[in-house]
Design a protein around this motif. Structure first.
Motif, PDB file in Angstrom:
ATOM      1  N   LEU A 266       0.829  -1.203   0.000  1.00 30.70           N
ATOM      2  CA  LEU A 266       0.000   0.000   0.000  1.00 30.70           C
ATOM      3  C   LEU A 266       0.867   1.258   0.000  1.00 30.70           C
ATOM      4  O   LEU A 266       0.438   2.324  -0.465  1.00 30.70           O
ATOM      5  CB  LEU A 266      -0.918   0.023   1.221  1.00 30.70           C
ATOM      6  N   LEU A 267       2.083   1.141   0.516  1.00 31.45           N
ATOM      7  CA  LEU A 267       3.002   2.270   0.603  1.00 31.45           C
ATOM      8  C   LEU A 267       3.893   2.391  -0.632  1.00 31.45           C
ATOM      9  O   LEU A 267       4.739   3.277  -0.698  1.00 31.45           O
ATOM     10  CB  LEU A 267       3.893   2.125   1.846  1.00 31.45           C
TER      11      LEU A 267
ATOM     12  N   GLY B 228      -4.841   5.908  -2.890  1.00 32.32           N
ATOM     13  CA  GLY B 228      -4.246   6.157  -4.186  1.00 32.32           C
ATOM     14  C   GLY B 228      -4.373   5.019  -5.166  1.00 32.32           C
ATOM     15  O   GLY B 228      -3.877   5.113  -6.297  1.00 32.32           O
ATOM     16  N   LEU B 229      -5.027   3.930  -4.777  1.00 29.48           N
ATOM     17  CA  LEU B 229      -5.152   2.755  -5.638  1.00 29.48           C
ATOM     18  C   LEU B 229      -6.470   2.784  -6.407  1.00 29.48           C
ATOM     19  O   LEU B 229      -7.497   3.254  -5.904  1.00 29.48           O
ATOM     20  CB  LEU B 229      -5.086   1.481  -4.790  1.00 29.48           C
ATOM     21  N   ASP B 230      -6.452   2.282  -7.621  1.00 28.31           N
ATOM     22  CA  ASP B 230      -7.668   2.176  -8.420  1.00 28.31           C
ATOM     23  C   ASP B 230      -8.618   1.148  -7.821  1.00 28.31           C
ATOM     24  O   ASP B 230      -8.187   0.210  -7.125  1.00 28.31           O
ATOM     25  CB  ASP B 230      -7.330   1.768  -9.854  1.00 28.31           C
ATOM     26  N   VAL B 231      -9.881   1.303  -8.092  1.00 31.84           N
ATOM     27  CA  VAL B 231     -10.884   0.328  -7.667  1.00 31.84           C
ATOM     28  C   VAL B 231     -10.832  -0.867  -8.611  1.00 31.84           C
ATOM     29  O   VAL B 231     -10.899  -0.703  -9.832  1.00 31.84           O
ATOM     30  CB  VAL B 231     -12.294   0.953  -7.676  1.00 31.84           C
ATOM     31  N   PRO B 232     -10.678  -2.075  -8.097  1.00 33.38           N
ATOM     32  CA  PRO B 232     -10.639  -3.260  -8.972  1.00 33.38           C
ATOM     33  C   PRO B 232     -11.920  -3.423  -9.774  1.00 33.38           C
ATOM     34  O   PRO B 232     -13.020  -3.085  -9.304  1.00 33.38           O
ATOM     35  CB  PRO B 232     -10.459  -4.422  -7.984  1.00 33.38           C
ATOM     36  N   ASP B 233     -11.784  -3.934 -10.988  1.00 33.87           N
ATOM     37  CA  ASP B 233     -12.925  -4.190 -11.855  1.00 33.87           C
ATOM     38  C   ASP B 233     -13.562  -5.519 -11.449  1.00 33.87           C
ATOM     39  O   ASP B 233     -13.248  -6.588 -11.981  1.00 33.87           O
ATOM     40  CB  ASP B 233     -12.466  -4.235 -13.313  1.00 33.87           C
TER      41      ASP B 233
END
Length: 299
Positions: free
Chosen positions: A64-65, A151-156
């Motif tokens: 995550l970092l 900061g991470l995209d949402v999984p599809d």
């Protein structure tokens, strides 16, 4: 008023969310994905729940970092002995990179959620709506793991937003808790001891899972006794119990942006998440009694 209603709503939300999101650390799908990257497979269990390989745990959550050094991961996690964390993370980065293991983490977490709840779990759309409200414009300053998750995209995936936003909310409370105990003048072993006592566990039970040595434990007990926070036989003093509760209240206070965003609907979110957590526990996707399972395994 029932005993459950006596618990602040912020804590009840954290408790309802925990097995739904914290299941990532016990997911067989995650363990298999990490083994494919070169980590050791899960070889231990607690009451039928598969426990993670240490380097895989530190590296996957640490992703995550980004590609952070082990010292940074240890600081963000807060409660683990850096002497254990740093070599685990160094080993992890010799096997993979942050983006790859983060993707494996997402896939494994969603795999277990899909297996235990199905892609169209009762209340799915409403839970997603409420989590979006709860996490909109969260103040991430001083909260490294929450910042990383944000900061991470949402999984599809049909459950992708629930997983991503739930993980953000879980790490937000965790970061807030770390800030609260640091502000109270405690170190990692000391807060571990006070937390064990607040859970009704003996000293040096759950904290054994955090990699500290007997010398670390001895010195922490001495410091807590000197501050009149524990007794000579390792029990809470009134002052110690009060301090531990004040830390939890300070953590609750930092959840104000969440409770403000949700308003009265926070109770609905708790009610929707609770049976999901029960289903995950029933399938051995999360510890049946939380830290008590891990503490019992150490004795």
């Amino acid at each position: 008023m029932s005993a459950a209603e006596d618990v602040p709503v912020e804590r009840r939300l954290g408790g309802a969310l925990e097995p739904v999101i914290g299941q990532v650390y016990f997911s067989p799908e995650c363990h298999r994905a990490y083994a494919e990257l070169g980590f050791d497979p899960s070889t231990n269990s607690a009451n039928g729940v598969a426990l993670p390989d240490g380097p895989a745990y530190f590296t996957s959550r640490g992703s995550l970092l980004g590609q952070a050094r082990g010292q940074v991961v240890a600081a963000a996690f807060g409660v683990f002995n850096p002497a254990v964390v740093v070599p685990c993370v160094d080993h992890g980065w010799s096997l993979t990179d942050a983006d790859t293991i983060c993707a494996a983490r997402d896939s494994g977490a969603l795999g277990q959620l899909e297996r235990t709840l199905g892609n169209d779990a009762d209340g799915r759309d409403r839970v997603e709506e409420l989590l979006r409200r709860a996490t909109d414009r969260l103040p991430i300053g001083g909260r490294p793991l929450a910042a990383g998750a944000s900061g991470l995209d949402v999984p599809d995936h049909p459950l992708g937003a629930i997983w991503r936003l739930g993980d953000l909310l879980r790490e937000f409370r965790g970061d807030s808790h770390t800030a609260a105990w640091v502000d109270a003048g405690l170190d990692a072993v000391e807060i571990g001891f006070l937390t064990e006592l607040s859970w009704g566990l003996p000293l040096r039970s759950y904290t054994l899972t955090r990699g500290w040595s007997r010398t670390d434990f001895d010195r922490a007990e001495e410091r807590l006794r000197a501050r009149d926070l524990i007794t000579a036989d390792g029990a809470f003093t009134e002052r110690g119990r009060d301090l531990r509760e004040r830390i939890e209240r300070a953590t609750d206070d930092q959840m104000h942006p969440v409770t403000t965003a949700l308003g009265a609907d926070i109770e609905e979110l708790i009610d929707l998440l609770t049976p999901w957590g029960v289903a995950i526990r029933d399938e051995r996707g999360y510890l049946s009694s939380g830290p008590h399972d891990l503490a019992a395994r150490r004795h």
